[in-house]
Every structure is written in C-alpha cells, then in structure tokens.
Design a protein around this motif. Structure first.
Motif, PDB file in Angstrom:
ATOM      1  N   ALA A   1      34.209 -15.429 -39.025  1.00 19.29           N
ATOM      2  CA  ALA A   1      34.313 -15.336 -40.486  1.00 19.29           C
ATOM      3  C   ALA A   1      35.047 -16.548 -41.052  1.00 19.29           C
ATOM      4  CB  ALA A   1      35.036 -14.046 -40.871  1.00 19.29           C
ATOM      5  N   LEU A   2      36.089 -16.969 -40.377  1.00 20.63           N
ATOM      6  CA  LEU A   2      36.831 -18.141 -40.837  1.00 20.63           C
ATOM      7  C   LEU A   2      35.974 -19.398 -40.735  1.00 20.63           C
ATOM      8  CD1 LEU A   2      39.528 -19.182 -41.905  1.00 20.63           C
ATOM      9  CD2 LEU A   2      40.284 -19.457 -39.529  1.00 20.63           C
TER      10      LEU A   2
ATOM     11  N   GLY B   1      32.270 -21.955 -47.798  1.00 18.92           N
ATOM     12  CA  GLY B   1      33.085 -21.539 -48.937  1.00 18.92           C
ATOM     13  C   GLY B   1      32.816 -20.114 -49.363  1.00 18.92           C
ATOM     14  N   GLU B   2      32.014 -19.378 -48.599  1.00 22.27           N
ATOM     15  CA  GLU B   2      31.666 -18.005 -48.953  1.00 22.27           C
ATOM     16  C   GLU B   2      31.821 -17.093 -47.735  1.00 22.27           C
ATOM     17  OE1 GLU B   2      27.713 -18.085 -50.460  1.00 22.27           O
ATOM     18  OE2 GLU B   2      28.227 -19.266 -52.234  1.00 22.27           O
ATOM     19  N   LEU B   3      31.969 -15.791 -48.029  1.00 21.12           N
ATOM     20  CA  LEU B   3      32.098 -14.822 -46.944  1.00 21.12           C
ATOM     21  C   LEU B   3      31.287 -13.581 -47.293  1.00 21.12           C
ATOM     22  CD1 LEU B   3      33.383 -14.047 -44.255  1.00 21.12           C
ATOM     23  CD2 LEU B   3      35.314 -13.099 -45.525  1.00 21.12           C
ATOM     24  N   GLY B   4      30.063 -13.536 -46.791  1.00 23.68           N
ATOM     25  CA  GLY B   4      29.211 -12.366 -46.972  1.00 23.68           C
ATOM     26  C   GLY B   4      28.979 -11.697 -45.638  1.00 23.68           C
ATOM     27  N   LEU B   5      29.098 -10.381 -45.587  1.00 22.79           N
ATOM     28  CA  LEU B   5      28.947  -9.677 -44.315  1.00 22.79           C
ATOM     29  C   LEU B   5      27.553  -9.812 -43.707  1.00 22.79           C
ATOM     30  CD1 LEU B   5      31.766  -8.659 -44.961  1.00 22.79           C
ATOM     31  CD2 LEU B   5      31.041  -6.369 -44.235  1.00 22.79           C
TER      32      LEU B   5
ATOM     33  N   GLU C   1      41.691  -8.991 -45.214  1.00 19.09           N
ATOM     34  CA  GLU C   1      43.082  -8.792 -44.807  1.00 19.09           C
ATOM     35  C   GLU C   1      43.294  -9.228 -43.358  1.00 19.09           C
ATOM     36  OE1 GLU C   1      45.925  -7.934 -46.700  1.00 19.09           O
ATOM     37  OE2 GLU C   1      44.344  -8.575 -48.075  1.00 19.09           O
ATOM     38  N   GLY C   2      42.275  -9.035 -42.528  1.00 19.80           N
ATOM     39  CA  GLY C   2      42.360  -9.545 -41.160  1.00 19.80           C
ATOM     40  C   GLY C   2      42.454 -11.052 -41.127  1.00 19.80           C
ATOM     41  N   LEU C   3      41.693 -11.711 -42.004  1.00 22.35           N
ATOM     42  CA  LEU C   3      41.780 -13.173 -42.109  1.00 22.35           C
ATOM     43  C   LEU C   3      43.161 -13.592 -42.585  1.00 22.35           C
ATOM     44  CD1 LEU C   3      38.345 -14.152 -43.693  1.00 22.35           C
ATOM     45  CD2 LEU C   3      39.177 -14.752 -41.415  1.00 22.35           C
ATOM     46  N   ARG C   4      43.707 -12.839 -43.521  1.00 20.92           N
ATOM     47  CA  ARG C   4      45.061 -13.160 -43.998  1.00 20.92           C
ATOM     48  C   ARG C   4      46.043 -13.161 -42.841  1.00 20.92           C
ATOM     49  NH1 ARG C   4      46.775 -12.381 -49.253  1.00 20.92           N
ATOM     50  NH2 ARG C   4      45.309 -10.662 -49.642  1.00 20.92           N
TER      51      ARG C   4
END
Length: 206
Positions: free
Chosen positions: A18-19, A26-30, A57-60
């Motif tokens: 995901a990162l 610049g985007e995060l789509g499942l 939140e996992g990325l955070r």
C-alpha cells in the motif's frame, strides 16, 4: 481445493504494498491494491476488517513507529522533547508525502502514534500548559510538522525569481541558493524555534 497451510499475505506485506502504491501514484484504492498483490479485494478485508480506514491507520503506524518518541529522556525539558518529537515526526513523512493527506483525513487511532501524542501532551501539561491551551499547542505543532514534510518534497525553486530590480523576494531567493544545506531543513528549524518561543510566551503570559 485445500487451503494453503500458510497465509498468502500478511498485514505487513499489504501495508508495504500500500505504501509503495501510494508513493508511486499518490492514491490508495483497495481494488487497485488488490490487483497489485494479485488477490481479490476480499483478501484485504480478511486482514483489515475495517477496510480502508484501518489500512490507513496501519500505514500511520508503519511510518511513525520508531520515529515518534513515546517517552521523554532523563531530565529532558519540554522544549528539547518537543524538538525531538517534531524532528522524528517530520522524518517519518518526508519520504512519503502522499501519505500526509490520508493521515489528516481521519482520526488518529493507531496505538503507538497515539502514545507519542499522549507523551507530548503530558510533557506540555507538566511544563505548565493548561487544558485550554494544550490541544491548540499540539495542533499547531502537528500542522507545522506535516506542512514542513510536504515542503521538503517541493521543487528546488518554490518561487520563480522575477529578476525585478529591487525585489526583496528575488534577492532572498538568490541569497538562499548561496547558503549551504537544504532550504527546507533550515526553514523547519527556524519555524520550530519560532513556535517554541511563541508557546513559551503564551504559557508565561497566562
């Protein structure tokens, strides 16, 4: 067909992918993330039942764990701790600026990140900031650090040099180019010290 004896994916594999997707696009789509991992979208929900919000939140946590301090050092004053907190927080996002909008769009719930904010709040409280001032102080610091992380990824020339005779901005641009080191890093330290001075004055005036 029998299930594989070991899971094909782990939470960390998904977060790393995901990162990578976020850094590249610049985007995060499942659905797009699932295609990148060559799995169905339902596989992501198996690991992140809260969907995109839990993934963010996992990325955070992936970005901030080990970067944001969760405790003050022995005898460390509030200003020194805040400097260390701000430097660590900024470093976590300088390499991943596309993550910043995601982080600011939802409530912070990741345990280790919250623990770092809790420590900052405790340090400021112990230094004499009351409840009415404290959250505003944390917000100002948070906004400044994230803005500085975005600035670190700005073009080398943020403002065009107009070349107009007597232009203070043009003179400043040329003077800054002649200085050693990174412009954004210098601006970060100037801004942080200014914020600390202002917060100290706010506390003392009260």
């Amino acid at each position: 067909m029998a299930r594989p004896s070991t899971p094909l994916l782990s939470r960390e594999q998904i977060l790393r992918a995901a990162l990578d997707l976020l850094d590249r696009t610049g985007e995060l789509g499942l659905p797009r993330l699932a295609r990148q991992l060559d799995v169905g979208t339902s596989s992501l929900y198996h690991h992140f039942k809260g969907g995109r919000e839990e993934l963010v939140e996992g990325l955070r946590g992936l970005l901030t764990e080990g970067s944001m301090p969760t405790g003050p050092g022995q005898g460390e004053g509030w200003q020194d701790f805040t400097r260390r907190w701000a430097r660590g927080y900024r470093a976590a996002f300088v390499a991943h600026p596309a993550a910043v909008p995601l982080m600011t769009a939802q409530t912070v719930t990741h345990p280790s990140t919250l623990a770092s904010y809790e420590t900052l709040a405790q340090v400021l409280h112990d230094a004499g900031f009351d409840d009415e001032e404290l959250l505003h102080a944390v917000t100002v610091l948070d906004n400044f650090v994230l803005g500085s992380a975005l600035d670190a990824c700005a073009p080398v020339e943020v403002w065009a040099d107009s070349g107009r005779p007597g232009s203070p901005l043009s003179r400043a641009i040329r003077a800054t180019k002649a200085q050693p080191g990174d412009r954004s890093e210098r601006a970060f330290h100037l801004g942080l010290e200014s914020l600390l001075t202002g917060l100290e004055r706010l506390r003392d005036d009260r």
